[in-house]
Design a protein around this motif. Structure first.
Motif, PDB file in Angstrom:
ATOM      1  N   LYS A  81      95.678 -18.125 -40.788  1.00  0.00           N
ATOM      2  CA  LYS A  81      96.148 -19.077 -41.815  1.00  0.00           C
ATOM      3  C   LYS A  81      95.736 -18.622 -43.210  1.00  0.00           C
ATOM      4  N   ALA A  82      94.502 -18.163 -43.333  1.00  0.00           N
ATOM      5  CA  ALA A  82      94.010 -17.730 -44.649  1.00  0.00           C
ATOM      6  C   ALA A  82      94.845 -16.552 -45.150  1.00  0.00           C
ATOM      7  N   LEU A  86      97.812 -15.959 -48.353  1.00  0.00           N
ATOM      8  CA  LEU A  86      97.823 -14.878 -49.349  1.00  0.00           C
ATOM      9  C   LEU A  86      99.123 -14.072 -49.268  1.00  0.00           C
ATOM     10  N   GLY A  87     100.034 -14.513 -48.411  1.00  0.00           N
ATOM     11  CA  GLY A  87     101.347 -13.861 -48.326  1.00  0.00           C
ATOM     12  C   GLY A  87     101.478 -12.827 -47.216  1.00  0.00           C
ATOM     13  N   PHE A  88     100.453 -12.684 -46.372  1.00  0.00           N
ATOM     14  CA  PHE A  88     100.536 -11.706 -45.278  1.00  0.00           C
ATOM     15  C   PHE A  88     101.120 -12.352 -44.031  1.00  0.00           C
ATOM     16  N   ASP A  89     102.002 -11.605 -43.364  1.00  0.00           N
ATOM     17  CA  ASP A  89     102.604 -12.093 -42.129  1.00  0.00           C
ATOM     18  C   ASP A  89     101.784 -11.519 -40.971  1.00  0.00           C
ATOM     19  N   CYS A  90     100.820 -12.278 -40.515  1.00  0.00           N
ATOM     20  CA  CYS A  90      99.904 -11.776 -39.476  1.00  0.00           C
ATOM     21  C   CYS A  90     100.152 -12.468 -38.148  1.00  0.00           C
ATOM     22  N   ILE A  98      93.386  -9.966 -35.149  1.00  0.00           N
ATOM     23  CA  ILE A  98      94.500 -10.301 -36.032  1.00  0.00           C
ATOM     24  C   ILE A  98      95.229  -9.006 -36.367  1.00  0.00           C
ATOM     25  N   TYR A  99      96.534  -9.058 -36.170  1.00  0.00           N
ATOM     26  CA  TYR A  99      97.363  -7.883 -36.412  1.00  0.00           C
ATOM     27  C   TYR A  99      98.299  -8.114 -37.591  1.00  0.00           C
ATOM     28  N   LYS A 178     101.735 -18.079 -33.326  1.00  0.00           N
ATOM     29  CA  LYS A 178     101.410 -16.832 -34.016  1.00  0.00           C
ATOM     30  C   LYS A 178     101.033 -15.704 -33.067  1.00  0.00           C
ATOM     31  N   SER A 179     101.324 -15.864 -31.770  1.00  0.00           N
ATOM     32  CA  SER A 179     100.909 -14.841 -30.811  1.00  0.00           C
ATOM     33  C   SER A 179     101.602 -13.497 -31.055  1.00  0.00           C
TER      34      SER A 179
END
Ligand code: BTN
Length: 226
Positions: A81-82, A86-90, A98-99, A178-179
């Motif tokens: 979530k954090a 910040l705009g990252f698609d993780c 986390i990828y 988000k898997s």
């Protein structure tokens, strides 16, 4: 949760220092941070490459609930979530990584002492490129500089929000969405499986020859088949 930060230039492992401090009574919310680690540790006895530039932090927790296995997935959801803010698609790779774009940018290691009532949540984030000696799978967030203090505060604020509600596991919906493994073929102990999901205990469900198997975290290491 109120956080109290202790900074070091270098430590063998922030988890080890945090564990010592927890054993000698440091309160919940104590956060041990190092600019680099000489013996960063990962799950199942692996090392975590920790050169200068990244975030290496360990948070002392004194959980008032018994389902301590919730802490790692809660932290994974918080980091995701954090980084999303910040705009990252993780994505979250079960159970603790986390990828970003098929590369691991963050690892999480929770260690606990049930008798003494503490847990230590360790989070390592490659905010910048970890260099040529990094493992092949390592990715990073920013090519040049990163505002690590800002990222640390965002992660802790997201974690605090989820942690205060535990053992309520409502964050599982986000965790599943988000898997990283969704739609992928998995390699578990040398055999191929299809990803089926994450059950209510955060066990990994995977199918082989029409049969669904459950894997418990700590038991297996999962690779994806390309
Ligand atoms: C993994 O990849 O399996 C977990 C890696 C966890 C790394 C973090 S960095 C801060 C803390 N200190 C450690 O020694 N490990 C964790």
């Amino acid at each position: 949760m109120k956080f109290d930060f202790i900074y070091f230039d270098e430590l063998p492992s922030t988890n080890d220092t945090a564990k010592q401090k927890a054993s000698s009574g440091a309160p919940e919310g104590t956060v041990v941070i190092a600019r680099k680690q000489s013996a960063g540790r990962g799950r199942v006895g692996r090392s975590f490459y920790s050169p200068e530039g990244g975030i290496y932090m360990s948070v002392i927790l004194r959980p008032r609930f018994s389902r301590l296995t919730l802490i790692t997935p809660a932290a994974a959801a918080a980091v995701c979530k954090a980084l999303e803010s910040l705009g990252f698609d993780c994505r979250i790779k079960w159970v603790n990584d986390i990828y970003k774009a098929d590369k691991k940018v963050c690892g999480i290691l929770t260690e606990s002492n049930l008798d003494k009532g503490w847990a230590v949540l360790g989070v390592g984030i490659n905010t910048v490129c970890p260099g040529v000696n990094a493992p092949e799978i390592a990715g990073w967030l920013y090519d040049n500089e990163a505002d690590n203090d800002k990222i640390i505060k965002l992660v802790l604020s997201e974690f605090s929000e989820i942690y205060e509600k535990l053992p309520d596991d409502g964050f599982i919906k986000y965790y599943r969405e988000k898997s990283y493994l969704k739609g992928k073929k998995l390699l578990i102990n040398g055999a191929e499986y299809d990803y089926k999901g994450v059950d209510d205990d955060f066990g990994l469900l995977a199918e082989k020859d029409g049969k669904t198997y459950k894997f418990v975290c700590g038991e297996v290491s999962v690779k994806t088949v390309v």
